[in-house]
Motif scaffolding. Structure first.
Motif, PDB file in Angstrom:
ATOM      1  N   ASP A  31       0.815  -1.219   0.000  1.00 28.03           N
ATOM      2  CA  ASP A  31       0.000   0.000   0.000  1.00 28.03           C
ATOM      3  C   ASP A  31       0.849   1.270   0.000  1.00 28.03           C
ATOM      4  N   HIS A  32       2.170   1.116  -0.181  1.00 31.83           N
ATOM      5  CA  HIS A  32       3.130   2.230  -0.240  1.00 31.83           C
ATOM      6  C   HIS A  32       3.367   2.908   1.114  1.00 31.83           C
ATOM      7  N   LYS A  33       2.813   2.328   2.165  1.00 37.58           N
ATOM      8  CA  LYS A  33       3.038   2.915   3.485  1.00 37.58           C
ATOM      9  C   LYS A  33       4.338   2.381   4.078  1.00 37.58           C
ATOM     10  N   VAL A  34       5.016   3.257   4.823  1.00 40.42           N
ATOM     11  CA  VAL A  34       6.323   2.917   5.388  1.00 40.42           C
ATOM     12  C   VAL A  34       6.168   1.936   6.537  1.00 40.42           C
ATOM     13  N   ILE A  35       6.951   0.855   6.465  1.00 34.71           N
ATOM     14  CA  ILE A  35       6.967  -0.147   7.528  1.00 34.71           C
ATOM     15  C   ILE A  35       8.218   0.035   8.399  1.00 34.71           C
ATOM     16  N   ARG A  79      17.647   4.182  11.645  1.00 29.47           N
ATOM     17  CA  ARG A  79      18.319   5.334  12.267  1.00 29.47           C
ATOM     18  C   ARG A  79      19.261   6.036  11.290  1.00 29.47           C
ATOM     19  N   ALA A  80      19.950   5.243  10.421  1.00 31.44           N
ATOM     20  CA  ALA A  80      20.876   5.856   9.454  1.00 31.44           C
ATOM     21  C   ALA A  80      20.127   6.787   8.506  1.00 31.44           C
ATOM     22  N   LEU A  81      18.870   6.407   8.169  1.00 42.50           N
ATOM     23  CA  LEU A  81      18.066   7.264   7.290  1.00 42.50           C
ATOM     24  C   LEU A  81      17.542   8.481   8.058  1.00 42.50           C
ATOM     25  N   GLU A  82      17.292   8.284   9.354  1.00 41.25           N
ATOM     26  CA  GLU A  82      16.914   9.445  10.173  1.00 41.25           C
ATOM     27  C   GLU A  82      18.033  10.487  10.141  1.00 41.25           C
ATOM     28  N   GLU A  83      19.291  10.008  10.288  1.00 38.64           N
ATOM     29  CA  GLU A  83      20.436  10.921  10.259  1.00 38.64           C
ATOM     30  C   GLU A  83      20.588  11.604   8.894  1.00 38.64           C
ATOM     31  N   LEU A  84      20.419  10.812   7.823  1.00 37.31           N
ATOM     32  CA  LEU A  84      20.594  11.356   6.476  1.00 37.31           C
ATOM     33  C   LEU A  84      19.505  12.359   6.120  1.00 37.31           C
ATOM     34  N   SER A  85      18.255  12.027   6.456  1.00 40.97           N
ATOM     35  CA  SER A  85      17.122  12.843   6.009  1.00 40.97           C
ATOM     36  C   SER A  85      16.714  13.922   6.997  1.00 40.97           C
ATOM     37  N   GLY A  86      17.092  13.731   8.287  1.00 39.23           N
ATOM     38  CA  GLY A  86      16.634  14.670   9.314  1.00 39.23           C
ATOM     39  C   GLY A  86      15.183  14.453   9.705  1.00 39.23           C
ATOM     40  N   ILE A  87      14.596  13.323   9.300  1.00 34.83           N
ATOM     41  CA  ILE A  87      13.191  13.007   9.610  1.00 34.83           C
ATOM     42  C   ILE A  87      13.162  11.785  10.526  1.00 34.83           C
ATOM     43  N   PRO A  88      12.622  11.921  11.747  1.00 35.05           N
ATOM     44  CA  PRO A  88      12.538  10.754  12.645  1.00 35.05           C
ATOM     45  C   PRO A  88      11.522   9.750  12.124  1.00 35.05           C
ATOM     46  N   SER A  89      11.716   8.485  12.500  1.00 28.85           N
ATOM     47  CA  SER A  89      10.899   7.403  11.953  1.00 28.85           C
ATOM     48  C   SER A  89       9.421   7.548  12.304  1.00 28.85           C
ATOM     49  N   HIS A  90       9.101   8.072  13.508  1.00 25.29           N
ATOM     50  CA  HIS A  90       7.692   8.135  13.920  1.00 25.29           C
ATOM     51  C   HIS A  90       6.879   9.090  13.053  1.00 25.29           C
ATOM     52  N   GLU A  91       7.571   9.966  12.302  1.00 26.70           N
ATOM     53  CA  GLU A  91       6.851  10.905  11.446  1.00 26.70           C
ATOM     54  C   GLU A  91       6.413  10.277  10.125  1.00 26.70           C
ATOM     55  N   ILE A 115       6.533   6.428   9.543  1.00 26.98           N
ATOM     56  CA  ILE A 115       6.037   5.043   9.613  1.00 26.98           C
ATOM     57  C   ILE A 115       4.512   5.054   9.653  1.00 26.98           C
ATOM     58  N   GLY A 116       3.936   4.224   8.791  1.00 24.40           N
ATOM     59  CA  GLY A 116       2.489   4.153   8.686  1.00 24.40           C
ATOM     60  C   GLY A 116       1.925   5.141   7.687  1.00 24.40           C
ATOM     61  N   THR A 117       2.790   6.003   7.099  1.00 20.37           N
ATOM     62  CA  THR A 117       2.334   6.970   6.093  1.00 20.37           C
ATOM     63  C   THR A 117       2.975   6.631   4.746  1.00 20.37           C
TER      64      THR A 117
END
Length: 552
Positions: free
Chosen positions: A54-58, A62-74, A76-78
């Motif tokens: 469904d294209h939602k993030v599962i 953490r490495a992507l949090e560091e790279l993107s500056g976006i925490p996972s809770h923002e 995941i599920g979207t």
């Protein structure tokens, strides 16, 4: 009956318990597997995320949090994972296109930037610049692959990303450095070539194309750079010997002509004459230096060349003028004294002739021989005076075209030698002593005739020339008439070229060796220049520059 029913109920309950236990173990295994996968994704230093069908993030590690500056809770599920890469508006990521199996869209979105993975089925690799990712943007190398369930069904996609910004900048910097180096070499007015460790040409600049008449595409990638300098056969250039670190061979090939550079380590400087380079040969001053990489390893050599032919000839002219000046002073003094003595001798021979008795035939013949010898000696004395002082030219504005054209045709007694004349229609008038210039032309043509005992053509060309400071000629800048006389005889040996205008230098037994010395002296006293070029076995050419008259 009751016992059999009780046993059946007992078996059914056991089966249910076993199924429940199996289901529980499967659920525990799945939870454990998901935890293990989550741990792997979270702990890996490679940024990555997973989306479902469904294209939602599962997962969003953490490495992507560091790279993107976006925490996972923002996220995941979207379905807003695009925010990490495309801040200006929603667009599909590579993982989205794989989930939709829209391979044509992959080619459209990442045209020229992606390819199918050679290792994983249903996976793509791409490299792209993301200007909105971080400060100043980031270069990412990313891979997206489909995730399949235990039964092979597609459940989502995994996308991993590698920040290659620094590597890309280093590569770009290296390319920029190489482009700059190439621009510097190509734009340099100094003929230059560079060879690698394998002796193959890497660079061959435009200046060297002009000097050698060999285009870069003819030699780049080959080991044929020697062709520019040694037409008669392959031999190592100075750069080749440096690449081989064969310093003994350098001394052998360039004995007495080279020295180690006082400025650069593993660099040599050489001055040499190249008879096969250009028409008449060239004098070159060249330097070769080793090229090392950042770790000090030898990777090639660069050779630069400077055409010093005109400078060398100017030095020879100066040396020749100084030598002739010294000889002239001595020859002039001796000739004047000798002329005075000869005049006295001839006067007394004449008196003896008119005083001798008519019947004394022997005395009369002896005096006639003495007089003839004295007159020849006096003629020689006048030649020496001409060498010493130029024969006191009486200069006036003269049209030399008729004088030059008069030389055309077969030469009497020239054994089949013919003179071809080409005179420019707009030939300037010259400020010269016509009889002396005629004498110079006669001496040079006589020389050409002797160079072609089996006959041939002497080409005479006359035209206008402008001498500039950049020509480095030992005469003033300005307008000149240029007369070139070329024979197609045996030529002049290289070791004789510098002596050709010396008084009494000759390679022919029948000549006194004063004709060219007289010619040199006459031209010099006309404030002009005479030069010779030759290729042994092919030709000799004399080039004369005479000042044009001011009223042209």
């Amino acid at each position: 009956m009751k016992s059999r029913k009780r046993d059946s109920l007992s078996d059914s309950a056991a089966t249910r318990r076993e199924k429940n236990a199996n289901r529980k173990r499967a659920q525990d295994d799945l939870v454990e597997s998901e935890q293990r996968l989550r741990s792997v994704l979270q702990c890996t230093p490679v940024p990555g995320f997973v989306i479902g069908r469904d294209h939602k993030v599962i997962y969003w590690n953490r490495a992507l949090e560091e790279l993107s500056g976006i925490p996972s809770h923002e996220v995941i599920g979207t379905a807003q994972h695009w925010r990490a890469f495309y801040r200006s508006g929603a667009r599909p990521c590579l993982a989205d296109l794989l989930v939709d199996r829209d391979f044509r869209a992959i080619e459209n979105w990442y045209s020229g930037k992606c390819r199918k993975s050679a290792l994983i089925e249903d996976a793509y690799e791409a490299t792209d610049f993301f200007p909105e990712l971080g400060e100043g943007g980031r270069w990412l190398r990313f891979t997206a692959a489909l995730i399949r369930g235990a039964e092979g069904g597609e459940e989502g996609a995994l996308e991993t990303l590698e920040d290659i910004t620094e590597k890309k900048r280093a590569e770009d910097s290296l390319r920029d450095s190489e482009r700059m180096l190439q621009s510097v070499i190509q734009g340099s007015p100094i003929p230059t070539f560079v060879i690698g460790r394998d002796h193959r040409v890497i660079y061959w600049n435009r200046s060297l194309e002009e000097l050698s008449s060999i285009r870069a595409h003819e030699v780049v990638g080959s080991t044929d750079h020697w062709r520019a300098f040694y037409h008669s056969g392959a031999r190592p250039c100075l750069a080749d010997l440096l690449v081989d670190r064969d310093f003994d061979a350098i001394e052998s090939w360039y004995a007495g002509k080279c020295r180690k550079s006082p400025l650069i380590e593993e660099s040599y400087e050489v001055t040499d004459f190249f008879p096969e380079l250009g028409e008449g040969g060239r004098w070159l001053r060249f330097t070769a230096a080793s090229i090392h990489d950042s770790e000090g390893r030898l990777v090639g050599a660069m050779e630069t060349l400077e055409n010093i032919t005109e400078q060398k000839r100017a030095e020879e002219e100066l040396h020749k003028a100084q030598k002739l000046e010294s000889l002239s002073a001595m020859a002039g003094g001796i000739a004047q004294d000798f002329n005075t003595l000869l005049s006295a001798i001839l006067r007394n021979v004449f008196l003896a002739k008119i005083s001798a008795p008519d019947e004394d035939k022997m005395l009369e013949d002896g005096l006639a021989i003495a007089e003839k010898a004295g007159l020849r000696a006096k003629e020689l004395t006048h030649l020496l005076i001409t060498v010493a002082k130029g024969g006191y030219p009486v200069r006036k504005v003269t049209d030399l075209a008729p004088l030059i054209r008069k030389m055309a045709g077969p030469i009497p007694g020239g054994h089949g030698v013919k003179v071809d004349i080409t005179v420019a229609d707009d030939l300037w008038q010259a400020d010269v002593d016509e009889s002396q210039i005629q004498q110079v032309l006669r001496h040079i043509v006589d020389n050409a005739v002797e160079a072609m005992p089996d006959g041939g053509i002497v080409d005479v060309q006359a035209g206008n020339a402008i001498v500039e400071a950049s020509d480095r000629l030992p005469i003033r800048e300005g307008r000149y008439l240029k007369i070139s006389i070329r024979d197609h005889g045996s030529g002049i040996a290289e070791e004789h070229l510098s002596k050709i205008f010396d008084p009494y230098f000759t390679t022919k037994e029948s000549r006194r060796g004063l004709g060219l010395a007289v010619s040199y002296s006459i031209i010099r006293n006309h404030e002009g220049l005479i030069r010779v070029e030759s290729k042994e076995g092919h030709f000799s050419a004399f080039h004369i520059l005479l000042p044009a008259a001011a009223n042209n």
